[in-house]
Design a protein around this motif. Sequence first.
Motif, short mmCIF file in Angstrom:
data_model
loop_
_atom_site.label_atom_id
_atom_site.label_comp_id
_atom_site.label_asym_id
_atom_site.label_seq_id
_atom_site.Cartn_x
_atom_site.Cartn_y
_atom_site.Cartn_z
N PHE A 36 8.62 -43.95 -16.81
CA PHE A 36 9.92 -43.42 -16.40
C PHE A 36 10.25 -43.79 -14.96
O PHE A 36 11.38 -44.17 -14.64
CB PHE A 36 9.98 -41.90 -16.59
N ILE A 37 9.27 -43.69 -14.06
CA ILE A 37 9.49 -44.05 -12.66
C ILE A 37 9.85 -45.53 -12.53
O ILE A 37 10.80 -45.89 -11.83
CB ILE A 37 8.26 -43.69 -11.81
N MET A 38 9.11 -46.39 -13.21
CA MET A 38 9.40 -47.83 -13.14
C MET A 38 10.77 -48.14 -13.74
O MET A 38 11.48 -49.03 -13.25
CB MET A 38 8.31 -48.63 -13.86
N THR A 39 11.16 -47.42 -14.78
CA THR A 39 12.48 -47.63 -15.37
C THR A 39 13.58 -47.28 -14.38
O THR A 39 14.55 -48.04 -14.23
CB THR A 39 12.64 -46.76 -16.64
N VAL A 40 13.43 -46.18 -13.66
CA VAL A 40 14.42 -45.78 -12.67
C VAL A 40 14.46 -46.80 -11.52
O VAL A 40 15.53 -47.24 -11.10
CB VAL A 40 14.13 -44.36 -12.14
N VAL A 41 13.29 -47.20 -11.02
CA VAL A 41 13.23 -48.15 -9.91
C VAL A 41 13.87 -49.48 -10.31
O VAL A 41 14.67 -50.05 -9.56
CB VAL A 41 11.77 -48.35 -9.46
N LEU A 42 13.54 -49.97 -11.49
CA LEU A 42 14.11 -51.25 -11.93
C LEU A 42 15.60 -51.16 -12.21
O LEU A 42 16.34 -52.11 -11.94
CB LEU A 42 13.36 -51.76 -13.16
N SER A 43 16.06 -50.03 -12.71
CA SER A 43 17.50 -49.90 -12.95
C SER A 43 18.26 -49.89 -11.63
O SER A 43 19.34 -50.50 -11.52
CB SER A 43 17.81 -48.64 -13.77
N ILE A 44 17.72 -49.24 -10.62
CA ILE A 44 18.35 -49.26 -9.29
C ILE A 44 18.33 -50.67 -8.72
O ILE A 44 19.34 -51.15 -8.18
CB ILE A 44 17.65 -48.26 -8.34
N PHE A 45 17.21 -51.37 -8.83
CA PHE A 45 17.10 -52.74 -8.35
C PHE A 45 18.13 -53.64 -9.02
O PHE A 45 18.86 -54.38 -8.35
CB PHE A 45 15.69 -53.27 -8.60
N PHE A 46 18.21 -53.59 -10.34
CA PHE A 46 19.16 -54.46 -11.04
C PHE A 46 20.61 -54.06 -10.79
O PHE A 46 21.50 -54.90 -10.84
CB PHE A 46 18.85 -54.50 -12.54
N PHE A 47 20.87 -52.78 -10.50
CA PHE A 47 22.21 -52.37 -10.12
C PHE A 47 22.64 -53.09 -8.85
O PHE A 47 23.74 -53.63 -8.76
CB PHE A 47 22.26 -50.85 -9.92
N PHE A 48 21.74 -53.11 -7.85
CA PHE A 48 22.08 -53.76 -6.59
C PHE A 48 22.14 -55.28 -6.72
O PHE A 48 22.97 -55.93 -6.08
CB PHE A 48 21.12 -53.33 -5.47
N VAL A 49 21.28 -55.86 -7.55
CA VAL A 49 21.36 -57.30 -7.79
C VAL A 49 22.69 -57.64 -8.46
O VAL A 49 23.36 -58.60 -8.07
CB VAL A 49 20.17 -57.78 -8.65
N ASP A 50 23.10 -56.86 -9.43
CA ASP A 50 24.37 -57.07 -10.10
C ASP A 50 25.53 -56.91 -9.12
O ASP A 50 26.47 -57.71 -9.13
CB ASP A 50 24.52 -56.09 -11.26
N LEU A 51 25.46 -55.91 -8.26
CA LEU A 51 26.50 -55.69 -7.25
C LEU A 51 26.60 -56.89 -6.31
O LEU A 51 27.71 -57.35 -6.00
CB LEU A 51 26.18 -54.42 -6.47
N LEU A 52 25.46 -57.41 -5.89
CA LEU A 52 25.43 -58.57 -5.00
C LEU A 52 26.03 -59.81 -5.68
O LEU A 52 26.86 -60.51 -5.10
CB LEU A 52 24.00 -58.85 -4.55
N ILE A 53 25.63 -60.05 -6.91
CA ILE A 53 26.15 -61.22 -7.63
C ILE A 53 27.65 -61.06 -7.88
O ILE A 53 28.43 -62.01 -7.70
CB ILE A 53 25.39 -61.41 -8.96
N ARG A 54 28.08 -59.85 -8.27
CA ARG A 54 29.49 -59.61 -8.52
C ARG A 54 30.32 -59.82 -7.25
O ARG A 54 31.39 -60.43 -7.28
CB ARG A 54 29.70 -58.19 -9.06
N SER A 55 29.81 -59.34 -6.12
CA SER A 55 30.52 -59.53 -4.85
C SER A 55 30.60 -61.01 -4.50
O SER A 55 31.64 -61.49 -4.03
CB SER A 55 29.80 -58.78 -3.73
N GLY A 56 29.53 -61.74 -4.73
CA GLY A 56 29.53 -63.17 -4.45
C GLY A 56 30.52 -63.93 -5.31
O GLY A 56 31.28 -64.77 -4.83
N VAL A 57 30.52 -63.62 -6.60
CA VAL A 57 31.46 -64.30 -7.51
C VAL A 57 32.89 -63.93 -7.17
O VAL A 57 33.78 -64.80 -7.14
CB VAL A 57 31.13 -63.95 -8.99
N ASN A 58 33.16 -62.66 -6.88
CA ASN A 58 34.52 -62.26 -6.49
C ASN A 58 34.95 -62.95 -5.20
O ASN A 58 36.10 -63.36 -5.06
CB ASN A 58 34.62 -60.74 -6.33
N GLY A 59 34.03 -63.08 -4.25
CA GLY A 59 34.35 -63.76 -3.00
C GLY A 59 34.69 -65.22 -3.22
O GLY A 59 35.66 -65.75 -2.66
N VAL A 60 33.92 -65.89 -4.07
CA VAL A 60 34.20 -67.30 -4.37
C VAL A 60 35.52 -67.43 -5.09
O VAL A 60 36.34 -68.33 -4.79
CB VAL A 60 33.04 -67.91 -5.21
N LEU A 61 35.79 -66.56 -6.06
CA LEU A 61 37.06 -66.63 -6.81
C LEU A 61 38.25 -66.35 -5.91
O LEU A 61 39.30 -67.00 -6.04
CB LEU A 61 37.03 -65.67 -7.98
#
Length: 66
Positions: A36-61
């Motif tokens: 459960f702890i690893m699931t929470v940690v990884l979900s937070i990590f992937f949330f921020f990775v997704d946010l970073l990628i989304r911001s990058g793609v929006n910036g390029v567009l």
Amino acid sequence: MARTNPIQFVQQVRSEISKVVWPSRREVVLTTVMVFIMTVVLSIFFFFVDLLIRSGVNGVLEYFGG
């Protein structure tokens, strides 16, 4: 390959199952909590990775899209 009759098969299965080392209740609880702890940690990590990628793609567009 020799075939065994059902009675011998059941005896062999019981013999093999008796060799299994079953985890204790504490080990099962600890492992479950770790999952459960690893699931929470990884979900937070992937949330921020997704946010970073989304911001990058929006910036390029926005840069090329006008």
